[in-house]
Scaffold this motif. Structure first.
Motif, short mmCIF file in Angstrom:
data_model
loop_
_atom_site.label_atom_id
_atom_site.label_comp_id
_atom_site.label_asym_id
_atom_site.label_seq_id
_atom_site.Cartn_x
_atom_site.Cartn_y
_atom_site.Cartn_z
N UNK A 103 6.52 -11.52 -2.05
CA UNK A 103 7.66 -11.04 -2.82
C UNK A 103 7.72 -9.51 -2.88
N UNK A 104 6.56 -8.87 -2.95
CA UNK A 104 6.47 -7.41 -2.96
C UNK A 104 7.06 -6.84 -1.66
N UNK A 105 6.78 -7.52 -0.55
CA UNK A 105 7.34 -7.10 0.73
C UNK A 105 8.86 -7.20 0.71
N UNK A 106 9.39 -8.31 0.19
CA UNK A 106 10.83 -8.53 0.17
C UNK A 106 11.55 -7.52 -0.70
N UNK A 107 10.88 -7.09 -1.79
CA UNK A 107 11.49 -6.08 -2.66
C UNK A 107 11.58 -4.74 -1.94
N UNK A 108 10.66 -4.50 -1.02
CA UNK A 108 10.70 -3.28 -0.23
C UNK A 108 9.87 -2.13 -0.76
N UNK A 109 9.01 -2.41 -1.76
CA UNK A 109 8.21 -1.33 -2.37
C UNK A 109 6.71 -1.50 -2.11
N UNK A 110 6.35 -2.47 -1.30
CA UNK A 110 4.92 -2.70 -1.03
C UNK A 110 4.35 -1.55 -0.19
N UNK A 111 3.29 -0.91 -0.67
CA UNK A 111 2.72 0.22 0.07
C UNK A 111 1.74 -0.24 1.16
N UNK A 112 1.29 0.70 1.95
CA UNK A 112 0.19 0.46 2.88
C UNK A 112 -1.08 0.80 2.12
N UNK A 113 -2.00 -0.15 2.04
CA UNK A 113 -3.17 0.03 1.18
C UNK A 113 -4.28 0.80 1.88
#
Length: 215
Positions: A103-113
């Motif tokens: 879901x974080x990916x779909x929102x578009x705000x998931x960072x590269x860890x």
């Protein structure tokens, strides 16, 4: 004492005797040498949890030098702005963590860890989270299509007379062979060489202490 109770006691005692006779001998590392033990052929990849070690500190310093191939987000003062993900255990509840990442990916705000850590079911999610959104579909498959029969196989109750368990983890072994492929391991290594780090927590049963592995 009834005949039934007497029979059950006899059965239990006989089982203990057979189990003791059939158990494979173990040669654990003596506790006084556990701090010095190394994985054969792969040195300096693990440390006791809760301890600050020079090996891991130097590796973190090395990870900074490897970041020349990455564009690191920075704050208003020019300092690196790192994202760190810690994944806990929880058995089947790991599906929540997997869903959260997708879901974080779909929102578009998931960072590269910069760092991903995981233990128990979190350790199963961690490699996919570490490799990024390209592995979301595989992560979804693992946590929505796997059932108990894909993890363990129940044996006959009579197996107690010849082994220490009434289940076998053969299905889990086959599952790992299916998803933890040579290509996935190579991708983890490439991501490591870009300055990111994947840490997995396990338990040392002989020392009764948690261990952190630098993957």
């Amino acid at each position: 004492m009834s005949i039934r109770v007497s029979f059950l006691i006899f059965l239990f005692s006989f089982n203990l005797f057979l189990t003791a006779c059939t158990s494979l001998p173990r040669n654990p590392v003596p506790l006084e040498y556990s701090n010095d033990a190394q994985v054969f052929g792969i040195a300096n990849v693990r440390s006791w949890a809760g301890e600050v070690t020079d090996i891991f500190q130097q590796d973190i310093i090395k990870s900074g030098k490897q970041e020349r191939h990455r564009k690191i987000p920075r704050d208003e003062h020019g300092n690196p702005n790192y994202a760190v993900l810690s994944l806990s255990g929880g058995g089947a509840d790991g599906a929540f963590g997997a869903g959260f990442l997708i879901g974080w990916t779909k929102v578009g705000t998931r960072p590269e860890f910069k760092i991903v850590t995981g233990i128990s079911t979190g350790a199963l999610i961690a490699p996919f989270a570490f490799l990024g959104a390209d592995y979301d579909e595989l992560l979804k498959e693992v946590f929505t299509t796997i059932e108990t029969r894909n993890i363990l196989e129940r044996l006959s109750i009579f197996s107690l007379f010849t082994s220490e368990s009434v289940t076998t983890t053969g299905p889990l072994k086959r599952l790992l062979e299916r998803y933890v492929t040579d290509d996935l391991i190579r991708q983890v290594a490439r991501t490591h060489d870009r300055g990111q780090r994947l840490y997995i927590g396990t338990a040392n049963l002989d020392a009764q202490r948690p261990v952190i592995w630098n993957m």
